[in-house]
Design a protein around this motif. Structure first.
Motif, mmCIF file in Angstrom:
data_model
loop_
_atom_site.group_PDB
_atom_site.id
_atom_site.type_symbol
_atom_site.label_atom_id
_atom_site.label_comp_id
_atom_site.label_asym_id
_atom_site.label_seq_id
_atom_site.Cartn_x
_atom_site.Cartn_y
_atom_site.Cartn_z
ATOM 1 N N ALA A 72 55.164 -22.867 22.766
ATOM 2 C CA ALA A 72 55.395 -21.802 21.781
ATOM 3 C C ALA A 72 55.377 -22.351 20.360
ATOM 4 C CB ALA A 72 56.720 -21.106 22.069
ATOM 5 N N ILE A 73 55.993 -23.509 20.173
ATOM 6 C CA ILE A 73 56.000 -24.129 18.842
ATOM 7 C C ILE A 73 54.588 -24.509 18.414
ATOM 8 C CG2 ILE A 73 56.747 -26.189 17.572
ATOM 9 C CD1 ILE A 73 59.391 -25.984 19.243
ATOM 10 N N ALA A 74 53.811 -25.072 19.345
ATOM 11 C CA ALA A 74 52.430 -25.466 19.025
ATOM 12 C C ALA A 74 51.581 -24.247 18.690
ATOM 13 C CB ALA A 74 51.817 -26.234 20.191
ATOM 14 N N ALA A 75 51.765 -23.164 19.452
ATOM 15 C CA ALA A 75 51.014 -21.939 19.170
ATOM 16 C C ALA A 75 51.423 -21.361 17.811
ATOM 17 C CB ALA A 75 51.247 -20.909 20.269
ATOM 18 N N GLY A 76 52.710 -21.348 17.526
ATOM 19 C CA GLY A 76 53.178 -20.843 16.235
ATOM 20 C C GLY A 76 52.647 -21.663 15.072
ATOM 21 N N ALA A 77 52.616 -22.981 15.235
ATOM 22 C CA ALA A 77 52.076 -23.847 14.180
ATOM 23 C C ALA A 77 50.595 -23.580 13.970
ATOM 24 C CB ALA A 77 52.310 -25.313 14.531
ATOM 25 N N ALA A 78 49.873 -23.325 15.065
ATOM 26 C CA ALA A 78 48.442 -23.031 14.949
ATOM 27 C C ALA A 78 48.213 -21.693 14.242
ATOM 28 C CB ALA A 78 47.789 -23.030 16.330
ATOM 29 N N VAL A 79 49.074 -20.718 14.518
ATOM 30 C CA VAL A 79 48.978 -19.417 13.832
ATOM 31 C C VAL A 79 49.209 -19.599 12.339
ATOM 32 C CG1 VAL A 79 50.110 -17.170 13.536
ATOM 33 C CG2 VAL A 79 49.594 -18.017 15.832
ATOM 34 N N LEU A 80 50.273 -20.332 11.997
ATOM 35 C CA LEU A 80 50.601 -20.540 10.585
ATOM 36 C C LEU A 80 49.528 -21.345 9.858
ATOM 37 C CD1 LEU A 80 54.439 -21.209 10.850
ATOM 38 C CD2 LEU A 80 53.284 -19.135 10.047
ATOM 39 N N ALA A 81 48.790 -22.165 10.609
ATOM 40 C CA ALA A 81 47.708 -22.949 10.007
ATOM 41 C C ALA A 81 46.416 -22.145 9.899
ATOM 42 C CB ALA A 81 47.466 -24.213 10.822
ATOM 43 N N GLY A 82 46.435 -20.889 10.360
ATOM 44 C CA GLY A 82 45.265 -20.035 10.241
ATOM 45 C C GLY A 82 44.163 -20.338 11.252
ATOM 46 N N LYS A 83 44.547 -20.886 12.398
ATOM 47 C CA LYS A 83 43.569 -21.227 13.429
ATOM 48 C C LYS A 83 43.032 -19.961 14.103
ATOM 49 C CE LYS A 83 44.257 -25.712 13.188
ATOM 50 N NZ LYS A 83 43.279 -26.696 12.892
ATOM 51 N N SER A 84 41.878 -20.110 14.759
ATOM 52 C CA SER A 84 41.280 -18.992 15.492
ATOM 53 C C SER A 84 42.082 -18.731 16.771
ATOM 54 C CB SER A 84 39.835 -19.322 15.846
ATOM 55 O OG SER A 84 39.793 -20.323 16.852
ATOM 56 N N PRO A 85 41.909 -17.552 17.369
ATOM 57 C CA PRO A 85 42.636 -17.260 18.607
ATOM 58 C C PRO A 85 42.387 -18.295 19.711
ATOM 59 C CG PRO A 85 41.750 -15.238 17.719
ATOM 60 C CD PRO A 85 41.199 -16.361 16.877
ATOM 61 N N ASP A 86 41.152 -18.781 19.816
ATOM 62 C CA ASP A 86 40.867 -19.801 20.827
ATOM 63 C C ASP A 86 41.606 -21.099 20.541
ATOM 64 O OD1 ASP A 86 39.095 -18.417 22.552
ATOM 65 O OD2 ASP A 86 37.526 -18.598 21.042
ATOM 66 N N GLU A 87 41.688 -21.477 19.286
ATOM 67 C CA GLU A 87 42.401 -22.699 18.914
ATOM 68 C C GLU A 87 43.907 -22.542 19.139
ATOM 69 O OE1 GLU A 87 39.609 -24.620 15.455
ATOM 70 O OE2 GLU A 87 40.722 -22.795 14.970
ATOM 71 N N ILE A 88 44.408 -21.338 18.904
ATOM 72 C CA ILE A 88 45.826 -21.063 19.151
ATOM 73 C C ILE A 88 46.123 -21.170 20.642
ATOM 74 C CG2 ILE A 88 47.643 -19.297 19.043
ATOM 75 C CD1 ILE A 88 46.127 -18.259 16.475
ATOM 76 N N TYR A 148 31.395 -23.617 20.801
ATOM 77 C CA TYR A 148 31.859 -24.044 22.115
ATOM 78 C C TYR A 148 33.369 -23.901 22.290
ATOM 79 C CZ TYR A 148 27.208 -26.009 22.367
ATOM 80 O OH TYR A 148 25.854 -26.157 22.360
ATOM 81 N N GLN A 149 34.063 -23.488 21.243
ATOM 82 C CA GLN A 149 35.520 -23.387 21.301
ATOM 83 C C GLN A 149 36.008 -22.474 22.423
ATOM 84 O OE1 GLN A 149 37.606 -25.321 19.467
ATOM 85 N NE2 GLN A 149 39.227 -24.507 20.776
ATOM 86 N N PRO A 150 35.417 -21.289 22.621
ATOM 87 C CA PRO A 150 35.900 -20.458 23.735
ATOM 88 C C PRO A 150 35.743 -21.157 25.094
ATOM 89 C CG PRO A 150 34.590 -19.138 22.241
ATOM 90 C CD PRO A 150 34.443 -20.581 21.802
ATOM 91 N N TRP A 151 34.680 -21.901 25.252
ATOM 92 C CA TRP A 151 34.464 -22.626 26.506
ATOM 93 C C TRP A 151 35.490 -23.751 26.665
ATOM 94 C CZ3 TRP A 151 31.582 -20.376 29.965
ATOM 95 C CH2 TRP A 151 30.600 -19.493 29.546
ATOM 96 N N LYS A 152 35.800 -24.433 25.570
ATOM 97 C CA LYS A 152 36.798 -25.508 25.625
ATOM 98 C C LYS A 152 38.166 -24.942 26.006
ATOM 99 C CE LYS A 152 36.975 -28.571 22.381
ATOM 100 N NZ LYS A 152 37.010 -29.233 21.075
ATOM 101 N N SER A 153 38.507 -23.804 25.418
ATOM 102 C CA SER A 153 39.803 -23.177 25.726
ATOM 103 C C SER A 153 39.848 -22.728 27.178
ATOM 104 C CB SER A 153 40.044 -21.980 24.811
ATOM 105 O OG SER A 153 40.123 -22.395 23.478
ATOM 106 N N THR A 154 38.759 -22.143 27.652
ATOM 107 C CA THR A 154 38.697 -21.687 29.038
ATOM 108 C C THR A 154 38.814 -22.863 29.996
ATOM 109 O OG1 THR A 154 37.342 -19.790 28.399
ATOM 110 C CG2 THR A 154 37.287 -20.429 30.721
ATOM 111 N N LEU A 155 38.099 -23.934 29.720
ATOM 112 C CA LEU A 155 38.164 -25.120 30.573
ATOM 113 C C LEU A 155 39.570 -25.721 30.568
ATOM 114 C CD1 LEU A 155 36.737 -27.138 32.410
ATOM 115 C CD2 LEU A 155 36.115 -28.420 30.361
#
Length: 101
Positions: A57-73, A4-11
């Motif tokens: 930008a900082i939150a997205a960068g932290a998510a990238v460094l944590a190895g999150k999926s594109p939807d989570e980023i 459901y992650q893509p749907w959560k990101s879209t919403l």
């Protein structure tokens, strides 16, 4: 991955966009004199952009460094901006009494 992650990101994205459009409409009506507006609203409108986008930008960068999926980023980047748009809608839709001269 949560299916459901893509749907959560879209919403989250579309909710933030709808709130942003509401804020823009209310501010435009305030500038036109149709709605009562705080004298510093134009300053607030400009001053909030930089910090909101920097936090995103900082939150997205932290998510990238944590190895999150594109939807989570994407959701991490949207979250700080969404908090501000939600707060603006709440603040701007509070009933105000017009000022008497």
């Amino acid at each position: 991955m949560n299916p459901y992650q893509p749907w959560k990101s879209t919403l989250a994205f579309w909710t933030m966009m709808a709130q942003a459009q509401t804020v823009i409409a209310i501010r435009m009506l305030g500038m036109a004199g149709v709605l009562p507006a705080h004298a510093r609203e134009n300053h607030t409108m400009l001053a909030e952009k930089g910090p909101a986008f920097a936090e995103a930008a900082i939150a997205a960068g932290a998510a990238v460094l944590a190895g999150k999926s594109p939807d989570e980023i994407a959701q991490a980047a949207i979250r700080p901006i969404g908090r501000r748009t939600r707060a603006n809608v709440t603040r701007l839709t509070k009933p105000r009494m017009p000022r008497h001269s």
